[in-house]
Design a protein around this motif. Sequence first.
Motif, mmCIF file in Angstrom:
data_model
loop_
_atom_site.group_PDB
_atom_site.id
_atom_site.type_symbol
_atom_site.label_atom_id
_atom_site.label_comp_id
_atom_site.label_asym_id
_atom_site.label_seq_id
_atom_site.Cartn_x
_atom_site.Cartn_y
_atom_site.Cartn_z
ATOM 1 N N ILE A 157 2.351 1.794 -3.436
ATOM 2 C CA ILE A 157 1.342 2.274 -4.381
ATOM 3 C C ILE A 157 1.089 3.769 -4.173
ATOM 4 O O ILE A 157 0.993 4.533 -5.135
ATOM 5 C CB ILE A 157 0.016 1.491 -4.224
ATOM 6 C CG1 ILE A 157 0.204 0.036 -4.696
ATOM 7 C CG2 ILE A 157 -1.122 2.153 -5.000
ATOM 8 C CD1 ILE A 157 -0.958 -0.871 -4.355
ATOM 9 N N LEU A 158 0.979 4.172 -2.906
ATOM 10 C CA LEU A 158 0.648 5.574 -2.627
ATOM 11 C C LEU A 158 1.824 6.515 -2.920
ATOM 12 O O LEU A 158 1.610 7.671 -3.302
ATOM 13 C CB LEU A 158 0.222 5.724 -1.163
ATOM 14 C CG LEU A 158 -1.114 5.077 -0.784
ATOM 15 C CD1 LEU A 158 -1.350 5.185 0.721
ATOM 16 C CD2 LEU A 158 -2.267 5.734 -1.538
ATOM 17 N N CYS A 159 3.043 6.026 -2.722
ATOM 18 C CA CYS A 159 4.199 6.925 -2.795
ATOM 19 C C CYS A 159 4.953 6.880 -4.120
ATOM 20 O O CYS A 159 5.729 7.802 -4.412
ATOM 21 C CB CYS A 159 5.177 6.610 -1.656
ATOM 22 S SG CYS A 159 4.449 6.920 -0.052
ATOM 23 N N LEU B 54 6.947 12.904 -0.812
ATOM 24 C CA LEU B 54 6.086 11.724 -0.826
ATOM 25 C C LEU B 54 6.927 10.449 -0.688
ATOM 26 O O LEU B 54 6.609 9.546 0.085
ATOM 27 C CB LEU B 54 5.315 11.705 -2.144
ATOM 28 C CG LEU B 54 4.132 10.760 -2.278
ATOM 29 C CD1 LEU B 54 3.090 11.037 -1.231
ATOM 30 C CD2 LEU B 54 3.516 10.915 -3.676
ATOM 31 N N GLY C 159 6.884 7.718 2.614
ATOM 32 C CA GLY C 159 6.663 6.271 2.541
ATOM 33 C C GLY C 159 7.752 5.476 3.243
ATOM 34 O O GLY C 159 7.480 4.530 3.985
ATOM 35 N N ILE D 286 0.843 -1.203 0.000
ATOM 36 C CA ILE D 286 0.000 0.000 0.000
ATOM 37 C C ILE D 286 0.872 1.245 0.000
ATOM 38 O O ILE D 286 0.614 2.217 -0.712
ATOM 39 C CB ILE D 286 -0.965 0.004 1.208
ATOM 40 C CG1 ILE D 286 -1.977 -1.136 1.079
ATOM 41 C CG2 ILE D 286 -1.684 1.340 1.321
ATOM 42 C CD1 ILE D 286 -2.873 -1.321 2.287
ATOM 43 N N THR D 287 1.938 1.212 0.785
ATOM 44 C CA THR D 287 2.853 2.357 0.851
ATOM 45 C C THR D 287 3.504 2.600 -0.506
ATOM 46 O O THR D 287 3.583 3.749 -0.973
ATOM 47 C CB THR D 287 3.942 2.120 1.908
ATOM 48 O OG1 THR D 287 3.325 1.801 3.153
ATOM 49 C CG2 THR D 287 4.831 3.331 2.071
ATOM 50 N N ILE E 263 3.841 7.059 -7.188
ATOM 51 C CA ILE E 263 3.066 7.496 -8.345
ATOM 52 C C ILE E 263 4.024 8.136 -9.356
ATOM 53 O O ILE E 263 5.062 8.680 -8.962
ATOM 54 C CB ILE E 263 1.968 8.514 -7.953
ATOM 55 C CG1 ILE E 263 2.573 9.721 -7.210
ATOM 56 C CG2 ILE E 263 0.903 7.855 -7.104
ATOM 57 C CD1 ILE E 263 1.636 10.890 -7.071
#
Lengths: 181, 269
Positions: free
Chosen positions: B127-129, B138, B142, B124-125, B131
Motif C-alpha cells: 500500500i505504501l510503495c 519507493l 518496499g 502495508i508495504t 502508490i
Amino acid sequence: MTLQSIYTLSVIGFFSIWFVCTVICQFKGKSAIFLRRYVDLLNIIPLWTFFAPQPGKSDYHLLYRDKNTDEIIGEWTELEISVERNWFNFIWNPQKRKKKILADIVQSLVAIIARYQKEKEDARKFLMYTLPYVMILNTIIQEDSKIKEPFYRQFMLAESSGYLEDRAPSFILVSKFHQLN
Amino acid sequence: METYQLIYAIMGMGIFIAATEYVVKIQIFSKNGMLSCELQQVNWRSKNSRSLLQKLSAIIFNEQGLKYVFIIRCINILLLFIFPFGTLAGWVLLYALGLNIYISSTITHYGSDGSDQMSMLIIITLILCLIPKGNSLLVNAGVWFIALQSCLSYAAAGISKLASAEWRSSKAIRSIFSTRTYGSEQVALSLKKYPFLNVFLCWNVMITETLFPLCLILPMHFAIIFLIWGFTFHLLSAIIMGLNAFFWAFMATYPAIIYVNLQIHHSIF
C-alpha cells in the motif's frame, strides 16, 4: 523538495523505525514491553520467535460437566477441538484456528495465574473475571448436557503429551461450578 | 513491479485460502463461539457509545458481518489479479484489502499466527510503495523492507531456538511432532525409532534459520540453497504440522530476497 520526495523519505523512515522496533521486540525486555504497550497501537510489530524458546509440546483439552439441584454430577465431556488432520490439510486446514485459539487462551490463562500468584494472596478468585476465562465459559455454556435438568456447569482445561504419551495428562485449571441460564 | 506482482500472487493465494477457512468456520465468531465478538469487545470498546467505531462494530463485528468481510476479501484478492499495480484502481483495491484484513485483525489476537503477521506486513508495504506514479526509490524500499523482515524472522526464530535448552538438547522437534495439534503419529513414531533424526532436524533448523540472512549477500548459487531449504521447511511444516498459511506468507517474501540479492551483487560487481 517535492511532495513525492517527502513522501518517499517518510516511508523509508517509517520502514526503518518499524524494522528497528521489530528487532527490539524479539527480546523480552523493558524496551519491548514499552514498545508493545505504548507504541504498537496498531499491533503491526511482529513476533518472529516461533515455537521458541518453549516448543509447543502439549495438546490442550477442554472438558465440562454438569451438576443439577440434586447434587448429581455428570461425567466429563470433551469438546472436539484437537481432531485428527486429513490428507488435504496441508492445502486447506479450517480446523487449525480452533486449536490455535485454545492454545493461545491456555497460554494467557497460565500467564495470568502466574502473575496473580505473585501479586496477591488468593488472587486466583479474580481469574474468573479475565477475558480468557470468560471466553472458555462462553464456549462451553451452550453445549448439550449429559444429565437431566442441569443447573451448574464446570469446565476443565487439561493437557496431554500427544501420540508418544511421554507424560501423564494433567489438568491446568478446573473452574468452579457456574450457574446455567 | 514484476517482483511485487509475484509477491502478491503468492501471498494472495495464502490469504484467499485463509479467508475461505474462516468462512467455513465462521461460527467461532458467533455469540457462543470461541471468538464471540460480544466478548472481544470487552477489550476494545470505547466509553463513548455513540462513536463511529461503536456503530461500525455493531454492523461488522458479528458472525454474519464477518462472513461478508471474508467473502469481500476473497473477491478483492481476485480483482487484484486483474487490475495492475501502480494504477489508481490497483492501489485502491490494495488499500481496501489492507483495511479488510486490519478490520478483522482488530477483533482479537487469539488464533492469529506468524503467517497473519507476515501477510499484514506485506500488504502495508504494498500500500505504501505502490502508490500511482510512485518512484523507483519507493518501490525499491518496499522490496528491501520485505526481504529484510523475512530474513529477520528466520534469524530471530533461529536465535531464540539456540537460546532454548529444549531445542539444544534436540528434544524439541520430537515433542512438537508428537502432539495431535502440530504433529502426526507416523512422524512421531519415526522420530522415536531414529533418535539421530531429532538431533539432525533440531540443529538443522536452528543453524539454517540463524544463518538465513546470508542469502541476501551470498552469490546466488549459494543463496539458492537457503531458499530451497526454506521452501522444503515450509512445505513440510504444512504437510506434517498443518501450517498451510505459513507456506504462502513466507514464500511470498522470496521474490524480494532474490531481488535484493541480485541488486547487491549487481551494485558490487
